[in-house]
Enzyme design. Structure first.
Site, short mmCIF file in Angstrom:
data_model
loop_
_atom_site.label_atom_id
_atom_site.label_comp_id
_atom_site.label_asym_id
_atom_site.label_seq_id
_atom_site.Cartn_x
_atom_site.Cartn_y
_atom_site.Cartn_z
N ALA A 61 14.79 -1.23 10.37
CA ALA A 61 14.32 -1.47 11.74
C ALA A 61 12.85 -1.06 11.83
O ALA A 61 12.37 -0.24 11.04
CB ALA A 61 15.15 -0.65 12.71
N GLY A 101 18.26 -0.42 8.29
CA GLY A 101 18.74 -1.70 8.80
C GLY A 101 18.68 -2.78 7.73
O GLY A 101 19.45 -3.75 7.78
N GLU A 104 21.83 -2.40 5.94
CA GLU A 104 22.92 -2.85 6.83
C GLU A 104 23.00 -4.37 6.84
O GLU A 104 24.08 -4.96 6.85
CB GLU A 104 22.68 -2.32 8.25
CG GLU A 104 22.87 -0.81 8.33
CD GLU A 104 22.64 -0.25 9.73
OE1 GLU A 104 21.57 -0.55 10.29
OE2 GLU A 104 23.49 0.49 10.23
N GLU A 124 17.85 6.87 7.46
CA GLU A 124 17.80 7.13 8.92
C GLU A 124 17.85 8.61 9.26
O GLU A 124 17.25 9.05 10.24
CB GLU A 124 18.95 6.42 9.63
CG GLU A 124 18.76 4.93 9.81
CD GLU A 124 19.33 4.14 8.65
OE1 GLU A 124 19.45 4.69 7.54
OE2 GLU A 124 19.66 2.96 8.86
C1 LIG Z 1 20.87 3.79 23.23
C2 LIG Z 1 21.04 3.26 21.86
C3 LIG Z 1 20.20 2.08 21.62
C4 LIG Z 1 20.39 1.64 20.24
C5 LIG Z 1 19.61 0.44 19.91
C6 LIG Z 1 18.94 0.58 18.60
C7 LIG Z 1 19.64 -0.06 17.48
C8 LIG Z 1 19.02 0.40 16.24
C9 LIG Z 1 19.73 -0.19 15.20
C10 LIG Z 1 19.49 0.04 13.99
C11 LIG Z 1 18.68 1.07 13.49
C12 LIG Z 1 18.32 0.97 12.22
C13 LIG Z 1 17.72 2.11 11.66
C14 LIG Z 1 16.61 1.81 10.71
O1 LIG Z 1 16.55 0.89 9.99
S1 LIG Z 1 15.46 2.97 10.79
C15 LIG Z 1 14.35 2.56 9.51
C16 LIG Z 1 14.91 2.91 8.20
N1 LIG Z 1 13.95 2.66 7.19
C17 LIG Z 1 13.16 3.59 6.71
O2 LIG Z 1 13.21 4.73 7.07
C18 LIG Z 1 12.18 3.15 5.67
C19 LIG Z 1 10.82 3.64 6.02
N2 LIG Z 1 9.86 3.19 5.05
C20 LIG Z 1 9.71 3.77 3.86
O3 LIG Z 1 10.42 4.65 3.46
C21 LIG Z 1 8.59 3.26 3.01
O4 LIG Z 1 7.67 2.66 3.83
C22 LIG Z 1 9.02 2.26 1.91
C23 LIG Z 1 9.81 1.09 2.48
C24 LIG Z 1 9.86 2.99 0.88
C25 LIG Z 1 7.75 1.69 1.24
O5 LIG Z 1 6.94 2.78 0.80
P1 LIG Z 1 5.41 2.54 0.42
O6 LIG Z 1 5.30 1.35 -0.42
O7 LIG Z 1 4.91 3.85 -0.08
O8 LIG Z 1 4.68 2.18 1.77
P2 LIG Z 1 4.38 3.06 3.04
O9 LIG Z 1 5.44 4.05 3.28
O10 LIG Z 1 2.99 3.56 2.95
O11 LIG Z 1 4.51 1.98 4.20
C26 LIG Z 1 3.55 0.93 4.34
C27 LIG Z 1 3.30 0.74 5.83
O12 LIG Z 1 4.48 0.24 6.43
C28 LIG Z 1 4.87 1.09 7.52
N3 LIG Z 1 6.34 1.11 7.57
C29 LIG Z 1 7.16 1.35 6.56
N4 LIG Z 1 8.43 1.25 6.95
C30 LIG Z 1 8.40 0.94 8.26
C31 LIG Z 1 9.40 0.71 9.25
N5 LIG Z 1 10.71 0.73 8.96
N6 LIG Z 1 9.02 0.42 10.50
C32 LIG Z 1 7.70 0.36 10.82
N7 LIG Z 1 6.68 0.56 9.92
C33 LIG Z 1 7.06 0.85 8.66
C34 LIG Z 1 4.27 2.43 7.19
O13 LIG Z 1 4.10 3.18 8.35
C35 LIG Z 1 2.96 2.04 6.54
O14 LIG Z 1 2.08 1.72 7.59
P3 LIG Z 1 0.56 2.17 7.53
O15 LIG Z 1 -0.01 1.48 6.33
O16 LIG Z 1 0.02 1.72 8.83
O17 LIG Z 1 0.56 3.65 7.36
#
Ligand SMILES: CCCCCCCC/C=C\C=C\CC(=O)SCCNC(=O)CCNC(=O)[C@H](O)C(C)(C)COP(=O)(O)OP(=O)(O)OC[C@H]1O[C@@H](n2cnc3c(N)ncnc32)[C@H](O)[C@@H]1OP(=O)(O)O
Length: 717
Positions: A61, A101, A104, A124
Site C-alpha cells: 500500500a 499489500g 496480499e 506492516e
Molecule cells: C479504519 C480502517 C481503514 C482501513 C483501510 C486501509 C486498508 C489498508 C489495507 C492494506 C494495507 C496494506 C499494508 C501495506 O501494504 S503497508 C506497506 C507495506 N510495505 C512496506 O512496508 C514496504 C516499504 N518499502 C520498503 O521496505 C522499501 O522501500 C523496499 C520496497 C524494500 C525497496 O527498498 P529500496 O530499494 O531501498 O528503496 P527505498 O526504501 O529507498 O524506497 C524508494 C522510495 O520509495 C518510497 N516507498 C517505498 N515503499 C513505499 C510505500 N509502500 N509507499 C509509499 N512510498 C514508498 C520510499 O519512501 C522512497 O522514497 P524517497 O526516494 O522519496 O525517499
C-alpha cells in the site's frame, strides 16, 4: 497505473506501473480493479498474469496515503476478492519485492511464480499495522500457522528459496519471470478444462481451511507471552497474534471481519502514525545538506575500495567487520601486539572466514588506502598525534575520518595537510550491527568528503545522517541532559531500578542505568575528565556538586573511583555474577552508598513517581534536541529522530524524541520544562529553549512545518 495487454494469444498480462516500488495508490487500485474486470469479460483471455513494472512486483500500500482518513478509490480487500473469485487462472509473476499489500495481492492470485532473487514479506508490523487486507487470513491457510505468524510478527523479508520451501511460492526460476508465468498460466488452462472455476477452488486461499495445529491454545498462549515480553508496549505485534488466531479458528469470512475490526483499532493510532513517520525519517537522512548549500543531489562521492581502521578495540573491530562486509579491502591497524592478535581472532570469527582484511601493527600500512577510520579511545592528544601521522603517511586525497563520539572534528582536521578531507564517522556499538552512522562535518570539511562518507554508510547498510560539529554532535549531546537527570533523580531519592523501570515501560530495551553499565561507566568518566569536570583538571576548592556555577552530580565519578565500571567489572549501578556478566541484579551496596551520599550532602530522599522520571529525563533530552535544531547541528527533526531510533533504540512506535514531543503536545512539554526548571533553577538543561517557546507561540505547528519557524531563528555556530 495498471497496464493491460493480451500476450501469447490468450493471456491477459496486467502490469502495475507506479515507480519506484509500484505502491498501491488510489490510481493503481482503480487500474487493477478495471483490468481484472476486463480480463474476466474478455472472451479472448483464458488466463491472467499479474506483474510489476521495472523488476519490482509491488512494495505494498502507498504509505503516504495513510494519513487520509477515507482512502479514495476501490478498497484492496474488494480488489483481492475480485481476483481470487476470477474463473480464469491468475498467476503472480514476482520479481524484486512483494511486500505488504503486494504480497496480499499475490496471495489472492491462484499461483505464484518467483524469481530466485525475489523477496516477499509482511513488513506492516514495522508501520504499526498488520496485514489487514486479507493477508493475515490467507497466509496461514497457505503455509500453516507457525510459519505465517513468524513472517507476520517479524516483518522480515523471506527469500525466494525459503518461500518455495514454505509453499508460499509455487515455482522459483532464474529466467524471465513474466515469460515463465505466461507459459505456466497456459498450462493451467490446459490441465483444468473447462475453466469453470471449480478446478481452481483449491487455489483460492479463502476457500481453504487452515492446516490443523496440535495444541493450538498452548501455541497461541505461548506466542502471546513472547510477544508481550518483546513488544515493549507496541500494540501491532499483539494484534498480529490475534488476527492469525482468527485465521486458525474461524471461517474465512469471519476471520476477515475480525481482521477489519483489528485494523480499525490500529489504522489511525498514535503508534501507527509514529512508526510510519519513522519509515520516512529513516530515508530523510539520504537527502542531506550543509549550511554552505552543498546537497546530496549536487555532490559526487569519491570511489572507495580500500580502507584502514586504526585502533582495534570493540569499536574498531566492529567497524572493520562492517567495512569488510560492504566489500572493501580493509587494513586493520593496532600498535599493541596482544590486542592485535586478539582482534584478528575476533574479526575472523565475526566475518566467518569471509571478507578481505589484513592486519598490521604499523600505521604505515595505511599508506595506500582510500579512506581511514580512526577508532582509538577518546583522548584528544592521542587522536591529534594519529591524525598528524596519517596526514604524512597516507597518499594525497585519502579521506581521514574519526569515530570520536564527542571530540572536536575541526581540531583534528587542523592537524592535517588537507582539513577538507576530514569528517567524523560516528558508529554505534556494536558497529557491525547498529544501523546508525552520524557523519559529522566540520567547518572545513568538503562536500565531497561528506558525500563519500554518506555513500559509504549506505554501502554498509547504515541509516546515515549528516550533522554539524559540536561536543557530542547530535546523539550524545542530547544524551547528556538525559543522563544528568537520571543521576539527579538518584540524588533526590530514586533508585536505578525505579528509573530503569519507567524508561523500559516507555519502550526502551533497557533503562539508562542498565545501558550505562553495558557501555561502561569509565567511558563517560574519561570524557568528563577531558572536560575538566572531574579528576585533576578541577579547580581546587570547588564544591563537589557544582561545576561552572551549575548543579553537577559526581555519582558516576564516585562509582568509577570504586572500580565499578559496569558489566565489564561485574558491578556498576547493578551487580553482575561475574565480570562480563549480563544479568543485572539489585545491589545492596549501592542502596547503602546512595544513602550515605545523600546524608553527606544533606539531601533528603523523597518519593519519585514514574511520571516525573519520564518527564525529567525525556523533556531534558527533547529540549536539547530543539537547541540542536536551533544551532543548525541537525537539519531537521526527522534527522534527530532517525538518530535516536537507529542509534539509541528509542522505541519506533513512539516515533523518536521530536515526534514524541509533537504527539505529547509542545505546549505540554514547555509547561513541564517550566515546572521542573522552577524546581531546579541551577539546571540549565531544564530551561525551555527559545525555539520551543517560539514554536508554542506560533500555535505548535505540525512537525513537518517546524522548519519554517527554525529558519528565521538559526544561530550561527
Ligand atoms: C479504519 C480502517 C481503514 C482501513 C483501510 C486501509 C486498508 C489498508 C489495507 C492494506 C494495507 C496494506 C499494508 C501495506 O501494504 S503497508 C506497506 C507495506 N510495505 C512496506 O512496508 C514496504 C516499504 N518499502 C520498503 O521496505 C522499501 O522501500 C523496499 C520496497 C524494500 C525497496 O527498498 P529500496 O530499494 O531501498 O528503496 P527505498 O526504501 O529507498 O524506497 C524508494 C522510495 O520509495 C518510497 N516507498 C517505498 N515503499 C513505499 C510505500 N509502500 N509507499 C509509499 N512510498 C514508498 C520510499 O519512501 C522512497 O522514497 P524517497 O526516494 O522519496 O525517499
Amino acid at each position: 497505473m495498471a497496464q493491460y495487454r493480451v500476450v501469447s494469444g490468450s493471456v491477459a498480462l496486467i502490469t502495475i506501473q507506479n515507480p519506484p516500488v509500484n505502491a498501491l495508490r488510489a490510481a493503481v487500485r482503480e487500474g487493477l480493479f478495471n483490468t481484472i474486470k476486463r480480463a474476466s469479460s474478455d472472451p479472448q483471455v483464458r488466463s491472467v498474469v499479474l506483474s510489476g513494472h521495472n523488476g519490482t512486483f509491488c512494495g505494498g500500500a502507498d504509505i503516504k496515503e495513510f494519513g487520509n482518513v477515507s482512502l479514495p478509490g476501490p478498497h484492496l480487500v474488494e480488489i483481492f476478492q475480485l481476483m481470487e473469485d476470477l474463473v480464469k487462472p491468475v498467476v503472480a509473476a514476482i520479481e524484486g519485492f512483494a511486500l505488504g499489500g503486494g504480497l496480499e495481492l499475490a496471495l489472492a492470485c491462484h499461483y505464484r511464480i518467483g524469481h530466485s532473487k525475489a523477496k516477499v514479506g509482511f513488513p506492516e508490523v514495522n508501520l504499526g499495522l498488520f496485514p489487514g487486507a486479507g493477508g493475515s487470513q490467507r497466509l496461514p491457510r497457505l503455509v500453516g500457522v507457525p510459519a505465517a505468524l513468524d513472517i507476520i510478527i517479524t516483518g522480515r523479508h523471506v527469500a525466494a528459496g525459503e518461500a518455495l520451501k514454505l509453499g508460499l511460492l509455487d515455482r522459483v526460476i532464474d529466467q524471465n519471470t513474466v515469460d515463465a508465468a505466461v507459459t505456466f498460466s497456459k498450462i493451467q488452462k490446459c490441465t483444468s478444462p473447462p475453466i469453470s472455476g471449480k478446478p481452481l477452488d483449491n487455489h483460492r486461499l479463502g476457500n481453504r481451511p487452515c492446516p490443523p495445529l496440535e495444541n493450538m491454545d498452548a501455541f497461541f498462549e505461548e506466542a502471546m507471552k513472547r510477544v508481550h515480553s518483546r513488544a515493549r508496549g507496541a500494540v501491532a505485534p499483539i494484534t498480529c497474534v490475534q488476527a492469525v488466531r482468527g485465521a486458525a479458528t474461524l471461517p474465512f469470512h469471519k476471520g476477515m471481519e475480525l481482521e477489519k475490526m483489528l485494523l480499525g483499532t490500529l489504522f489511525n493510532s498514535a503508534q501507527a502514525q509514529a512508526s510510519q513517520y519513522c519509515f520516512f525519517a529513516e530515508r530523510a537522512g539520504a537527502r542531506w545538506s550543509m549550511p554552505s548549500g552543498a546537497r546530496w543531489d549536487t555532490c559526487k562521492a569519491k570511489p572507495i575500495s580500500t580502507a584502514a581502521v586504526i585502533g582495534l578495540g570493540t569499536m574498531g573491530r566492529g567497524i572493520t567487520v562492517a567495512l569488510a562486509r560492504a566489500g572493501l579491502s580493509v587494513v586493520a591497524v593496532e600498535t599493541q601486539e596482544h590486542q592485535l592478535a586478539e582482534a584478528q581472532r575476533a574479526v575472523s570469527r565475526m566475518l566467518k572466514g569471509g571478507g578481505r582484511v589484513s592486519y598490521s601493527p604499523d600505521l604505515q600500512a595505511a599508506a595506500e588506502v582510500d579512506l581511514v577510520v580512526e577508532a582509538v579511545f577518546e583522548d584528544m592528544a592521542i587522536k591529534e598525534k594519529i591524525f598528524k601521522q596519517l596526514s604524512e603517511v597516507c597518499k594525497p586525497g585519502t579521506l581521514l575520518t574519526t569515530n570520536t563520539s564527542t571530540l572536536d572534528i575541526d581540531r583534528l582536521a587542523s592537524c592535517t595537510r588537507d582539513p577538507q578531507l576530514v569528517v567524523g564517522m560516528h558508529f554505534f556499538a556494536p558497529a557491525h550491527i547498529m544501523r546508525l552512522l552520524e557523519v559529522v562535518y566540520g567547518p572545513r570539511s568538503s562536500p565531497e568528503a561528506v558525500a563519500t562518507a554518506m555513500q559509504l554508510g549506505k554501502r554498509m547498510g547504515k541509516v546515515s545522517v549528516a550533522v554539524g560539529n559540536c561536543t557530542g554532535f547530535v546523539g550524545n549531546r542530547m544524551l547528556k541532559p538525559y543522563l544528568e537527570q537520571a543521576n539527579f533523580l538518584l540524588e533526590e531519592g530514586a533508585t536505578p531500578e525505579l528509573v530503569d523501570a519507567a524508561l523500559e515501560e516507555f519502550g526502551f530495551p533497557m533503562g539508562v542505568f542498565k545501558m550505562s553499565d553495558l557501555s561502561g561507566l569509565d567511558v563517560g568518566w574519561r570524557v568528563r575528565k577531558e572536560e575538566g569536570l572531574t579528576g585533576p583538571g578541577v579547580t581546587a576548592g570547588q564544591p563537589m556538586r557544582i561545576r561552572h556555577g551549575r548543579r553537577y552530580s559526581p555519582l558516576g565519578d564516585l562509582m568509577c573511583e570504586e572500580g565499578r565500571y559496569g558489566q565489564k567489572t561485574g558491578s556498576g549501578w547493578y551487580l553482575y555474577d561475574k565480570p562480563g556478566g549480563r544479568v543485572a541484579r539489585s545491589d545492596p551496596w549501592l542502596r547503602n552508598f546512595l544513602e550515605q551520599y545523600r546524608a553527606r550532602h544533606g539531601l533528603v530522599a523523597r518519593r519519585i513517581s514514574q511520571q516525573e522520571v519520564l518527564e525529567r529525563c525525556l523533556y531534558a533530552l527533547i529540549n536539547e534536541g530543539f537547541r540542536v535544531l536551533e544551532d543548525g547541528i541537525a537539519a531537521s527533526p526527522q534527522n534527530i529522530d532517525a538518530i535516536y531510533v537507529f542509534g539509541y533504540s528509542w522505541p519506533k512506535h513512539r516515533g523518536g524524541p521530536m515526534f514524541y514531543a509533537s504527539q505529547v503536545g509542545l505546549a505540554r512539554v514547555l509547561e513541564g520544562l517550566n515546572h521542573y526548571h522552577q524546581a531546579h533553577p541551577d539546571v540549565p538543561h531544564l530551561e525551555p529553549c527559545s525555539l520551543l517557546r517560539r514554536l508554542v507561540a506560533s500555535g505548535s505547528p505540525p512537525i513537518n512545518k517546524w522548519s519554517e519557524v527554525v529558519k528565521g531563528h538559526r544561530s550561527q555556530l
